[in-house]
Motif scaffolding. Structure first.
Motif, short mmCIF file in Angstrom:
data_model
loop_
_atom_site.label_atom_id
_atom_site.label_comp_id
_atom_site.label_asym_id
_atom_site.label_seq_id
_atom_site.Cartn_x
_atom_site.Cartn_y
_atom_site.Cartn_z
N ARG A 294 -3.31 -7.71 -23.96
CA ARG A 294 -4.09 -8.14 -25.11
C ARG A 294 -5.30 -7.22 -25.28
NH1 ARG A 294 -0.07 -10.22 -25.75
NH2 ARG A 294 0.44 -12.44 -26.04
N ALA A 295 -5.51 -6.76 -26.48
CA ALA A 295 -6.70 -5.99 -26.83
C ALA A 295 -6.79 -5.99 -28.35
CB ALA A 295 -6.62 -4.56 -26.31
N VAL A 296 -8.01 -5.77 -28.86
CA VAL A 296 -8.24 -5.71 -30.30
C VAL A 296 -8.39 -4.25 -30.71
CG1 VAL A 296 -9.79 -6.34 -32.19
CG2 VAL A 296 -9.33 -7.98 -30.35
N PHE A 297 -7.73 -3.87 -31.81
CA PHE A 297 -7.78 -2.48 -32.27
C PHE A 297 -8.44 -2.42 -33.64
CE2 PHE A 297 -4.41 -2.73 -29.19
CZ PHE A 297 -4.66 -1.62 -28.39
N CYS A 298 -9.40 -1.48 -33.78
CA CYS A 298 -10.19 -1.35 -35.00
C CYS A 298 -9.68 -0.16 -35.81
CB CYS A 298 -11.67 -1.16 -34.66
SG CYS A 298 -12.34 -2.45 -33.59
N TYR A 329 -5.30 -9.44 -33.68
CA TYR A 329 -5.78 -8.39 -32.78
C TYR A 329 -6.16 -7.11 -33.53
CZ TYR A 329 -3.54 -11.47 -29.38
OH TYR A 329 -3.18 -12.57 -28.65
N VAL A 330 -6.34 -7.24 -34.85
CA VAL A 330 -6.68 -6.08 -35.69
C VAL A 330 -8.02 -6.33 -36.38
CG1 VAL A 330 -6.00 -4.65 -37.66
CG2 VAL A 330 -4.25 -5.55 -36.10
N SER A 331 -8.91 -5.34 -36.31
CA SER A 331 -10.12 -5.30 -37.14
C SER A 331 -10.03 -4.07 -38.03
CB SER A 331 -11.38 -5.23 -36.27
OG SER A 331 -11.55 -6.41 -35.52
N ILE A 332 -10.65 -4.11 -39.18
CA ILE A 332 -10.65 -2.96 -40.09
C ILE A 332 -12.08 -2.53 -40.33
CG2 ILE A 332 -10.14 -2.15 -42.42
CD1 ILE A 332 -7.69 -3.94 -42.41
N THR A 333 -12.36 -1.24 -40.10
CA THR A 333 -13.70 -0.69 -40.26
C THR A 333 -13.78 0.11 -41.55
OG1 THR A 333 -13.96 -0.52 -37.86
CG2 THR A 333 -15.49 0.73 -39.21
N LEU A 334 -14.67 -0.29 -42.44
CA LEU A 334 -14.89 0.44 -43.70
C LEU A 334 -15.78 1.64 -43.42
CD1 LEU A 334 -15.64 -2.63 -46.02
CD2 LEU A 334 -13.41 -1.65 -45.39
N MET A 335 -15.22 2.84 -43.58
CA MET A 335 -15.91 4.08 -43.25
C MET A 335 -16.36 4.79 -44.53
SD MET A 335 -15.61 4.28 -39.86
CE MET A 335 -15.97 6.00 -39.51
N GLU A 336 -17.55 5.42 -44.46
CA GLU A 336 -18.05 6.26 -45.55
C GLU A 336 -18.12 5.52 -46.87
OE1 GLU A 336 -15.56 9.73 -45.51
OE2 GLU A 336 -16.35 10.43 -43.61
N PHE A 337 -18.41 4.23 -46.81
CA PHE A 337 -18.64 3.46 -48.03
C PHE A 337 -20.07 3.74 -48.49
CE2 PHE A 337 -14.67 1.71 -47.48
CZ PHE A 337 -14.39 0.70 -48.39
N PRO A 338 -20.26 4.06 -49.77
CA PRO A 338 -21.60 4.41 -50.23
C PRO A 338 -22.55 3.22 -50.17
CG PRO A 338 -20.08 4.23 -52.08
CD PRO A 338 -19.25 4.15 -50.84
N ALA A 339 -23.79 3.48 -49.80
CA ALA A 339 -24.81 2.43 -49.81
C ALA A 339 -24.99 1.94 -51.24
CB ALA A 339 -26.13 2.97 -49.26
#
Length: 468
Positions: A294-298, A329-339
């Motif tokens: 078991r592990a969570v992957f981003c 077990y899944v996370s999603i990371t929003l990358m390079e989203f404009p401020a």
């Protein structure tokens, strides 16, 4: 030329009032064009231009749609150099002629100053609006400078408002054409003229994107390989989360190089790379499940991959391959989203992704988020930060980080810092209260993540790295 400041200020005022009060497809607040307040739209004394702008803004949260475009003439001014004063009038008149030829009677065009010109499109999608603006600049630059490289033609799309000011995201014509050609499964560049006017194309359909991905991933797989960034859980003192990352195949990197690597990719290859990571995540989760690990992957996903509904749908079609029972077990990371991204747009993206994961993480590369409640309401459950290289040694910077962490915890948002480089930074991050720690100070990336690895805070400070 039109009165520069009057219409720009009116647009900014309208957008500021409308930005966080409307959802896509919902009528905007009714704002008086004279004051920016009030229950009624207009008093019958507006100019035709004001009436067009009011009509557009009354029926849509305009920034959400990508229809506000900034045409910058800084490049042409720089190129003509000393001749600018004598050519200025001709260039500005030429711009107005070209714009009027390419926009509809319902669109609004006005100038802030010699170098900044705004177009508010009444109906075009973000893709078409950006391409029309790129074509306008291409024609103008060609007229006065001759042949111009597509990378020198820059259009800027409004992405939000911060502290009352419009913020724009820049894209070159080269990037726009690459983005469009990404959907052409033959691999050839689609002519810009194919996307002008009222013509409709289904090249960016989810089905075609999926086909293009399958046909192109083998090429990219020869260049890069997935790696996993261990995240130390400070509450449970265990490595139980891994951020998916990339490195050049055959190259060893202590912390991976997803950001720098993918920033140098064309948009098409960046999207393909992120699709490949979805497949990698599916494979590793299936393997872990079979072995009772078991592990969570981003999973990282950049703004270019999901910035419009078609792209979101195409990306979620890939996510759908992950079995439902393993999505926790899944996370999603929003990358390079404009401020300053509008609430309507970020809500749409997070709600679309949420069914395929347990958490949505917002990664803040160049800023410390301030409006934590806003992000919470938009579906963000964790804030991830990259330390600023120029500020990481300053006490007031760490104090501001600690304040942000405290705000996040008050709103049930977890926090992560991913690029700790020394034991001192490890200590500072722990004192600031970050929930997850990562970086060179913790351990190197791994190509073979393992089951949850127990490691205490004392062991971490003593320099003991988790073994996988």
């Amino acid at each position: 030329m039109l009165n520069p400041d009057k219409y720009y200020q009116m647009l900014e005022k309208f957008l500021t009032n409308l930005l966080y009060d409307t959802e896509p497809g919902v009528s905007g607040s009714k704002i008086n064009p004279k004051t920016g307040d009030g229950p009624a739209l207009g008093d019958g004394t507006e100019t035709p231009l004001e009436q067009k702008l009011i009509k557009i803004l009354a029926h849509t949260s305009i920034v959400n749609t990508g229809r506000v475009q900034l045409l910058g003439l800084g490049q042409i001014k720089k190129k003509v150099g000393e001749k600018w004063p004598e050519l200025r009038h001709a260039i500005l008149n030429g711009l107005e002629q070209i714009v009027n030829k390419r926009i509809s009677s319902e669109d609004v065009f006005f100038s802030k100053n010699d170098e900044e010109h705004i177009i508010v499109f009444a109906h075009l999608t973000e893709d078409k609006a950006r391409l029309v603006c790129a074509k306008i600049l291409q024609e103008l630059l060609s007229r006065y400078l001759g042949n111009v490289d597509t990378k020198d033609i820059i259009v800027r799309t409004a992405t939000g408002v911060i502290n009352g000011e419009l913020k724009f995201k820049a894209s070159s014509l080269e990037e726009l054409l690459t983005s469009v050609s990404m959907t052409d499964v033959t691999g050839s560049t689609v002519p810009l003229s194919s996307y002008e006017g009222d013509k409709t194309s289904n090249l960016r359909s989810p089905e075609n994107l999926a086909r293009f991905f399958q046909e192109s991933k083998n090429r990219l797989n020869k260049i890069i390989e997935p790696v996993f960034m261990p995240l130390w859980d400070s509450r449970h003192q265990v490595v139980s989360n891994y951020g998916l990352n990339y490195r050049l195949r055959g190259k060893v990197s202590p912390i991976g190089n997803y950001g720098s690597l993918l920033r140098n990719f064309k948009i098409r290859d960046k999207v393909i790379a992120e699709y490949i990571l979805v497949e990698e995540c599916e494979n590793i989760l299936t393997e872990f499940h079979a072995n009772k690990f078991r592990a969570v992957f981003c999973l990282p996903v950049s703004y270019e991959t999901v910035y419009n509904p078609d792209l979101v749908l195409a990306y979620t079609k890939n996510l759908a391959g992950i079995p439902e029972e393993l999505r926790r077990y899944v996370s999603i990371t929003l990358m390079e989203f404009p401020a300053g991204i509008p609430e309507g747009k970020i809500r749409f993206i997070t709600s679309s992704l949420k069914r395929y994961c347990s958490n949505i993480i917002l990664h803040c590369q160049d800023f410390i988020p301030q409006d934590i409640v806003f992000y919470k309401e938009c579906g963000i459950s964790c804030i991830s930060l990259t330390l600023s290289n120029s500020k990481r040694g300053k006490a007031d910077y760490w104090n501001s980080l600690a304040t942000t962490v405290e705000k996040c915890h008050k709103n049930a948002i977890k926090t992560t810092v991913i690029n700790l480089q020394s034991p001192d930074e490890l200590m500072l991050a722990h004192e600031a209260g970050f929930d997850f720690l990562a970086g060179e100070a913790l351990c190197k990336n791994t190509v073979t993540p393992g089951h949850m690895v127990r490691i205490t805070w004392k062991e971490l400070l003593a320099g003991k790295s988790p073994s996988f």
